[in-house]
Design an enzyme around this catalytic site. Structure first.
Site, PDB file in Angstrom:
ATOM      1  CE  LYS A 184      -4.460  -1.365   1.823  1.00  0.00           C
ATOM      2  NZ  LYS A 184      -5.500  -1.090   2.817  1.00  0.00           N
TER       3      LYS A 184
ATOM      4  CE  LYS B 297      -6.160  -7.406  -1.805  1.00  0.00           C
ATOM      5  NZ  LYS B 297      -6.461  -7.213  -0.434  1.00  0.00           N
TER       6      LYS B 297
ATOM      7  CE  LYS C 162     -13.801  -2.420   0.072  1.00  0.00           C
ATOM      8  NZ  LYS C 162     -13.542  -2.112   1.475  1.00  0.00           N
TER       9      LYS C 162
END
Ligand code: AMP
Ligand code: TRP
Length: 333
Positions: free
Chosen positions: A113, A197, A200
């Site tokens: 992230k 994966k 969102k």
């Protein structure tokens, strides 16, 4: 032995998708029939990356609506948002002082992230896993249903619980929480790239099926989903190098509640366009009612706020009782 208690959380950071549903929400629903459960909209986690306040506000209600539309029952489970119970932040601070820097440095989600420029990531993003440990331990939860991507964070929560118990010489005070990860399908992959994966945050909306997608959108997205030029075979080993095909076949199996082997035997020799039609049908059958329920629930924001408020009251009672003991153990006056 601690009393069995389930805790899990979902971030209110946008549309929930099929990965959230199959990896997490579906087991939330089946667990509420068997155990006491707390399900939390983790808004403190969401702000570890900047959220527009108006959007965050709406997303908290929308995630609550998605919980209910997927089958969670506010009479059976405690449904609330994290920031409304201040104990989460308080215990997170204490656990920040228990967790070691070296442990956090191993967290792969932070590396993913934060991206290349780690210096620019918020401090909150770095200590995100400690807040997650606090969420679970605040209630002394014993079981935590999550997708496979959260396994490492769960292991860290166990290490933190163990170190707290050792440091303060309070054997078994915090139970070591057990992850509950779906066996057959713990990681739903992107429809555009079977090695990533479903998430969102991926730019292309064609990479995921959102719970709010219309039947037409679902059909269109599955039609466009990446596959390969080989036919469907019934040897499971053939799929090791065919992640996109394997992902779609796994989704079909999960929706049909059957083993993957049964699915590939069923479709062996058929082409992907035939299979995709069947898959779309299953998806529409499962996802469309949830989507229309979310829309309905969002028409009555007052009701959603009320669900959160009642959940907050129940959660706070357990949290305060445990915090009282925790403050004593740490030595606060
Ligand atoms: P998040 O949206 O990151 O808060 O995730 C909420 C829950 O959904 C967590 O238990 C995740 O592990 C799970 N989850 C998110 N994405 C996926 C995915 N692609 N496949 C399976 N589970 C997922
Ligand atoms: N980190 C989890 C995710 O991104 C969400 C989460 C926060 C959570 N606190 C939790 C999950 C406690 C389980 C238990 O998916």
């Amino acid at each position: 032995m601690s009393k069995k208690l389930v805790f899990s959380g979902v971030q209110p950071t946008g549309n929930l998708h099929l990965g959230n549903y199959l990896g997490a929400l579906k087991s939330f629903v089946s667990l509420q029939k068997k155990m006491d459960c707390l399900y939390c909209v983790v808004d403190l986690h969401a702000i570890t990356t900047f959220q527009d306040p108006k959007e965050l506000n709406l997303n908290i209600l929308e995630t609550t609506a998605s919980f209910l539309a997927s089958g969670l029952d506010a009479k059976k489970s405690i449904i609330f948002n994290q920031s409304s119970v201040s104990g989460h932040a308080e215990l997170a601070w204490i656990l920040n002082c228990v967790c070691r820097l070296g442990w956090l440095n191993r967290m792969t989600q932070f590396k993913d992230k934060a991206g290349k420029d780690k210096e620019k990531a918020s401090v909150g993003l770095y200590i995100y896993p400690n807040l997650m440990a606090a969420d679970i331990l605040l209630y002394k939860a014993t079981h935590v249903p999550v997708g496979a991507d959260q396994k490492q964070h769960l292991e860290l929560s166990r290490d933190i619980a163990q170190k707290f118990n050792n440091d303060f010489k309070v054997d078994n005070f915090f139970p070591l929480p057990e992850p509950l990860i779906q066996k057959n399908i713990s990681r739903i992959m992107s429809l555009r790239d079977g090695t990533k994966k479903m998430s969102k945050s991926e730019d292309s909306d064609y990479s995921r099926i959102n719970l709010k997608d219309s039947a037409d959108e679902i059909v269109k997205k599955i039609k466009k989903a990446k596959t390969d030029t080989n036919p469907i075979t019934d040897n499971i080993k053939d799929y090791e190098k065919r992640p996109e095909a394997f992902n779609l076949l796994s989704i079909y199996s999960d929706l049909s509640e059957q083993e993957i082997q049964k699915t590939i035997t069923e479709f062996a020799g058929k082409n992907f366009s035939y299979f995709k039609n069947q898959l779309s049908e299953k998806l529409v059958e499962t996802i469309s009612p949830i989507g229309s329920n979310i829309a309905k629930l969002l028409n009555d924001k007052k009701h959603l706020e009320d669900v959160l408020k009642k959940g907050r009251e129940k959660a706070n009672i357990i949290a305060e009782e445990n915090l009282k003991k925790i403050r004593e153990i740490v030595g606060f006056v």
